[in-house]
Write a protein that holds these residues in place. Structure first.
Motif, PDB file in Angstrom:
ATOM      1  N   UNK A   1       0.852  -1.190   0.000  1.00  0.00           N
ATOM      2  CA  UNK A   1       0.000   0.000   0.000  1.00  0.00           C
ATOM      3  C   UNK A   1       0.884   1.235   0.000  1.00  0.00           C
ATOM      4  N   UNK A   2       0.394   2.291  -0.624  1.00  0.00           N
ATOM      5  CA  UNK A   2       1.164   3.540  -0.526  1.00  0.00           C
ATOM      6  C   UNK A   2       1.311   3.913   0.946  1.00  0.00           C
ATOM      7  N   UNK A   3       2.407   4.536   1.335  1.00  0.00           N
ATOM      8  CA  UNK A   3       2.600   4.891   2.750  1.00  0.00           C
ATOM      9  C   UNK A   3       1.528   5.875   3.222  1.00  0.00           C
TER      10      UNK A   3
ATOM     11  N   UNK B   1      -1.024   8.570  -2.949  1.00  0.00           N
ATOM     12  CA  UNK B   1      -0.969   7.574  -4.019  1.00  0.00           C
ATOM     13  C   UNK B   1      -0.219   8.132  -5.224  1.00  0.00           C
ATOM     14  N   UNK B   2      -0.559   9.338  -5.632  1.00  0.00           N
ATOM     15  CA  UNK B   2       0.083   9.932  -6.807  1.00  0.00           C
ATOM     16  C   UNK B   2       1.568  10.140  -6.559  1.00  0.00           C
ATOM     17  N   UNK B   3       1.912  10.537  -5.336  1.00  0.00           N
ATOM     18  CA  UNK B   3       3.334  10.699  -4.994  1.00  0.00           C
ATOM     19  C   UNK B   3       4.060   9.357  -5.109  1.00  0.00           C
ATOM     20  N   UNK B   4       3.441   8.308  -4.580  1.00  0.00           N
ATOM     21  CA  UNK B   4       4.073   6.982  -4.584  1.00  0.00           C
ATOM     22  C   UNK B   4       4.329   6.503  -6.003  1.00  0.00           C
ATOM     23  N   UNK B   5       3.334   6.649  -6.866  1.00  0.00           N
ATOM     24  CA  UNK B   5       3.484   6.203  -8.256  1.00  0.00           C
ATOM     25  C   UNK B   5       4.601   6.979  -8.944  1.00  0.00           C
ATOM     26  N   UNK B   6       4.642   8.273  -8.709  1.00  0.00           N
ATOM     27  CA  UNK B   6       5.690   9.093  -9.324  1.00  0.00           C
ATOM     28  C   UNK B   6       7.072   8.679  -8.813  1.00  0.00           C
ATOM     29  N   UNK B   7       7.172   8.403  -7.514  1.00  0.00           N
ATOM     30  CA  UNK B   7       8.467   8.018  -6.952  1.00  0.00           C
ATOM     31  C   UNK B   7       8.918   6.662  -7.493  1.00  0.00           C
ATOM     32  N   UNK B   8       7.990   5.727  -7.620  1.00  0.00           N
ATOM     33  CA  UNK B   8       8.337   4.425  -8.188  1.00  0.00           C
ATOM     34  C   UNK B   8       8.831   4.570  -9.626  1.00  0.00           C
TER      35      UNK B   8
END
Length: 327
Positions: A42-44, A90-97
């Motif tokens: 899950x996203x943090x 969520x958007x931050x997590x996807x961008x970081x990945x």
């Protein structure tokens, strides 16, 4: 069940971790989950699960206001024509990945706080909980559901798995009562959100004791998986006989380690919990009982609680590998 692509023994997380919400901590958390080998991380979720969405709704003049540390209604209605709130983690997590070059290799899980739980944050009167909140008003819950549908539709563009987190439903749907909500309305709410997610894998996480009435309602939804705590609340297994679960076509997501007790379970101790579910089909998802933020109530500081949570997850993944070899 269209779009369900789950098979085998899988691992995931519920969302919350006992760290302050900073960019450094988000990076640290997602990187640690990848190193441990969680199948659907899950996203943090490092802030409060309700405020994550409600702060955005307040900012959009939705009719929900912040007043003295509480959320209240400015009028009798909640404006539904708003942008999807609460999705920045969520958007931050996807961008970081994407930045670290692993986006295509990671299947992200998006926890989305459900309409009943969001409604339970909004004070509408006096008296006992949840009668004093919007959660006791079917029309307000319907209005919030329309907003959460937009969250689901947007999240489905980025996340492979979506969890509608509804901890308050364990209170609202008791042995006999549903606090004025019709069972069909609850089923319809989940089905609407499932449809909004398109072909993504969609389920719900409800912690605490699950009543037979609530289990029956959930089994009649179109959700793909049902996530509950079975470590600290082992009696939950009794309300989901393997036959009923298989007939519903759902996958059980099993909370197999405590998120309240700071003691780190060994992989063999976790495996013992997992073995109770060998008759529940050839696909299972294993998770912690709930989010790890609860560890902060056990006289642990943030760093200690986070270290404990990661040790627990590492042992869970090891136990899941052992379990997979047994079935």
């Amino acid at each position: 069940m269209v779009g369900l692509r789950l098979s085998g023994v899988l691992t995931s997380t519920i969302g919350s971790f006992p760290l302050d919400d900073t960019v450094f901590n988000r990076k640290r958390c997602i990187e640690d989950l990848l190193k441990i080998g969680i199948d659907f991380p899950a996203y943090p979720q490092l802030g409060d699960m309700g405020e994550q969405f409600l702060v955005d709704l307040v900012a959009q003049d939705s009719g929900i206001i912040a007043d003295g540390g509480a959320y209240k209604l400015k009028d009798k209605h909640i404006r539904e024509d708003v942008s999807p709130p609460g999705l920045s983690p969520l958007l931050w997590t996807v961008q970081y990945l994407e930045e670290i070059g692993v986006r295509g290799k990671v299947r992200v899980k998006a926890p989305i706080t459900g309409p009943f739980t969001l409604a339970s944050y909004i004070q509408t009167g006096t008296g006992a909980f949840p009668f004093n909140t919007a959660a006791s008003n079917p029309e307000l819950v319907r209005q919030i559901t329309s907003i959460v549908e937009k969250c689901c539709e947007e999240a489905s563009k980025y996340a492979e798995m979506i969890s509608i987190d509804e901890p308050v439903l364990g209170i609202i749907v008791g042995l006999k009562t549903t606090f004025g909500h019709k069972e069909d309305d609850i089923i319809n709410m989940f089905n609407r959100l499932k449809e909004a997610c398109g072909d993504r894998i969609v389920g719900t996480h409800i912690c605490g004791r699950i009543s037979p009435k609530l289990a029956d309602i959930l089994l009649r939804t179109e959700l793909d998986f049902l996530s509950h705590e079975f470590c600290d609340t082992p009696e939950n297994a009794e309300i989901y006989p393997p036959r009923k679960l298989k007939e519903s076509g759902k996958v059980l997501s099993v909370g197999c380690l405590s998120t309240k007790n700071p003691k780190v379970e060994t992989s063999d101790e976790i495996l013992k919990v997992m073995k109770r579910f060998r008759e529940y089909g050839d696909c299972l998802i294993f998770t912690p009982d709930c989010g790890f933020r609860k560890l902060l109530t056990k006289n642990l500081n943030h760093e200690e609680a986070y270290t404990v949570s990661m040790k627990k997850l590492k042992n869970m993944v090891e136990a899941a590998r052992k379990f997979a070899s047994l079935i």
